[in-house]
Design an enzyme around this catalytic site. Structure first.
Site, short mmCIF file in Angstrom:
data_model
loop_
_atom_site.label_atom_id
_atom_site.label_comp_id
_atom_site.label_asym_id
_atom_site.label_seq_id
_atom_site.Cartn_x
_atom_site.Cartn_y
_atom_site.Cartn_z
N CYS A 270 -10.50 5.73 -29.37
CA CYS A 270 -11.72 6.52 -29.54
C CYS A 270 -12.50 6.64 -28.24
CB CYS A 270 -12.56 5.89 -30.64
SG CYS A 270 -11.61 5.77 -32.16
N GLY B 128 0.75 -1.25 0.00
CA GLY B 128 0.00 0.00 0.00
C GLY B 128 0.77 1.29 0.00
C1 PLP Z 1 -2.77 -4.87 -4.59
C2 PLP Z 1 -2.37 -5.56 -3.35
C3 PLP Z 1 -1.12 -5.34 -2.79
C4 PLP Z 1 -0.10 -4.37 -3.35
O1 PLP Z 1 -0.46 -3.06 -3.15
P1 PLP Z 1 0.58 -1.87 -3.48
O2 PLP Z 1 -0.20 -0.65 -3.25
O3 PLP Z 1 0.99 -2.04 -4.89
O4 PLP Z 1 1.71 -2.01 -2.54
C5 PLP Z 1 -0.79 -6.05 -1.65
N1 PLP Z 1 -1.65 -6.93 -1.09
C6 PLP Z 1 -2.87 -7.17 -1.60
C7 PLP Z 1 -3.76 -8.15 -0.96
C8 PLP Z 1 -3.28 -6.49 -2.75
O5 PLP Z 1 -4.49 -6.72 -3.25
#
Ligand code: PLP
Length: 425
Positions: free
Chosen positions: A342, A239
């Protein structure tokens, strides 16, 4: 920090001029810098020093095999969200004991794939899924190692489409009912719940929601342990955000400090699932100007990349920095950078201040390493574009251009429309 810099006015990936790659590969293409990927991995890992931490790179952010192998060579594992991603992670050389499997809709086939591969953990997101894991594990004569993904009901303060930790989102089990779910799961002979997982969103630029979520995890671990339930693993998700527009983002070290302060003393083996923060600014999308067009009120730069190559602007209203591949000292002009698809949503930038460009010039769309190529489609019957990896003064095509004939070959006419190929039922 990344390794895309200008040398004598020429944009380079490490020691290779982007224009030189473009002449060989043709545009558009993705270009990744291996040194940048490695640097981001090391900085993230360093932030967690002193903890028993495994970094499980989020394959959905960039699934290219060469990118995955680069990370596997540094000791990374993978966070996968489909059987296809699991197959990729294994093909790239990631160790099964460093792979976790997330997602709300794992099918029986995918659960079987995970159990056969002996991955570290299936991160279960509902009671019906726990029952399915139990059934498949029983059939295979195995006991599944499972972490329960909880939904901590914490607002990640990010774009609505990538917020995952609110109780209105489809992800995880409401944190207040996790305790009861785990007690009920004791009846499942082929499931062993070893820990908790949490992932509250993506492109987070504020660390406070991480702290809130991790505190809820910590409290839950304390309650479970008080009931005699051993919790030995935690998966704290991904995240961390990246600066798309040059703005400040929190350093991984600050994130690491929050981890240590909240769950550092629980004695758990930790997994992390970063994606964007590792590969986001390790990639650019290189495109060529097809036409300059003066509209009634706007000056348009029409490029050969489009929303099917990089969906983020259309899907998330993302604004990526766009820079010329050959720098000039000329005064910038205000332009809109648009693709040929488009749809009005096929717009990379509006009212952007950009040095004057002309047809044939190359542009680089920055911070395109995460959620770029993986989200590409063939909309408008456009080709899937190449991916290039640079290391020092070398570069290699790590995914070929698909070729339009390849996808024509996947289609066939039924007999009643003059088809000659054998029809499958
Ligand atoms: C998408 C996702 C991540 C990675 O998130 P980032 O923002 O790219 O670090 C990690 N764990 C889960 C469960 C996800 O769905």
């Amino acid at each position: 920090m990344d390794h895309f810099t200008y040398r004598n006015g020429a944009l380079c990936a490490e020691d290779v001029a982007i224009a030189d790659i473009a002449k060989v590969v043709g545009t558009p293409f993705y270009c990744y810098s291996q040194a940048t990927i490695e640097r981001h991995y090391r900085v993230f890992k360093e932030a967690l020093s002193g903890l028993d931490a495994t970094v499980c790179f989020s394959v959905k952010s960039n699934g290219n095999l060469a990118v995955l192998r680069t990370l596997a060579n540094l000791g990374a594992g993978a966070d996968v969200v489909s059987g296809g991603e699991l197959a990729r992670a294994l093909a790239a050389g990631m160790l099964p004991e460093r792979i976790v499997f997330s997602g709300v809709g794992k099918t029986e086939v995918e659960i079987e794939q995970a159990l056969v591969a002996n991955i570290r953990s299936i991160n279960a997101e509902s009671e019906p899924e726990l029952a399915a894991i139990d059934a498949v594990a029983k059939r295979l004569g195995k006991r599944a190692q499972v972490m329960l993904r909880i939904n901590p009901d914490v607002d990640a303060h990010t774009h609505a489409k990538i917020t995952t930790g609110l109780n209105e989102n489809k992800f995880g089990i409401e944190w207040t009912s996790a305790h009861q779910v785990i007690l009920r799961a004791r009846a499942l002979a082929h499931v062993q719940i070893v820990g908790l997982a949490v992932h509250i969103g993506s492109q987070m630029t504020d660390l406070a929601p991480f702290r809130e979520a991790f505190i809820r995890v910590r409290d839950l671990v304390a309650m479970l342990r008080a009931d005699g339930i051993a919790i030995t693993h935690l998966d704290l998700g991904g995240g961390l955000g990246v600066p798309y527009d040059g703005s400040e983002t929190p350093p991984p070290a600050d994130y690491g400090r929050i981890v240590k302060e909240t769950v550092g003393d629980l004695g758990c083996r930790l997994a992390f699932e970063p994606g964007r923060v590792i590969v986001g600014n390790a990639g650019i999308l290189v495109t060529k100007v097809t036409y300059m067009k003066d509209g009634a009120t706007r000056r348009f730069v029409i490029v050969d990349a489009a929303m099917n190559d990089l969906l983020r602007p259309a899907l998330y209203d993302a604004r990526h920095a766009i820079v010329p591949v050959s720098a000039t000292n000329e005064a910038p002009e205000v332009v809109d950078v648009v693709g040929p698809v488009c749809e009005t949503g096929d717009t990379f930038a509006t009212q952007l201040s950009l040095a004057p460009v002309k047809a044939g010039d190359y542009l680089a769309i920055r911070t395109a390493g995460a959620y770029g190529s993986v989200m590409a489609s063939t909309y408008n019957s456009r080709d899937l574009i190449p991916e290039v990896l640079v290391r020092g003064h070398e570069f290699a095509i790590v995914r070929r251009r698909m070729g339009l004939q390849a996808f024509l070959d996947y289609e066939q006419f039924p007999a009643w429309l003059g088809g000659t190929t054998e029809q499958r039922s």
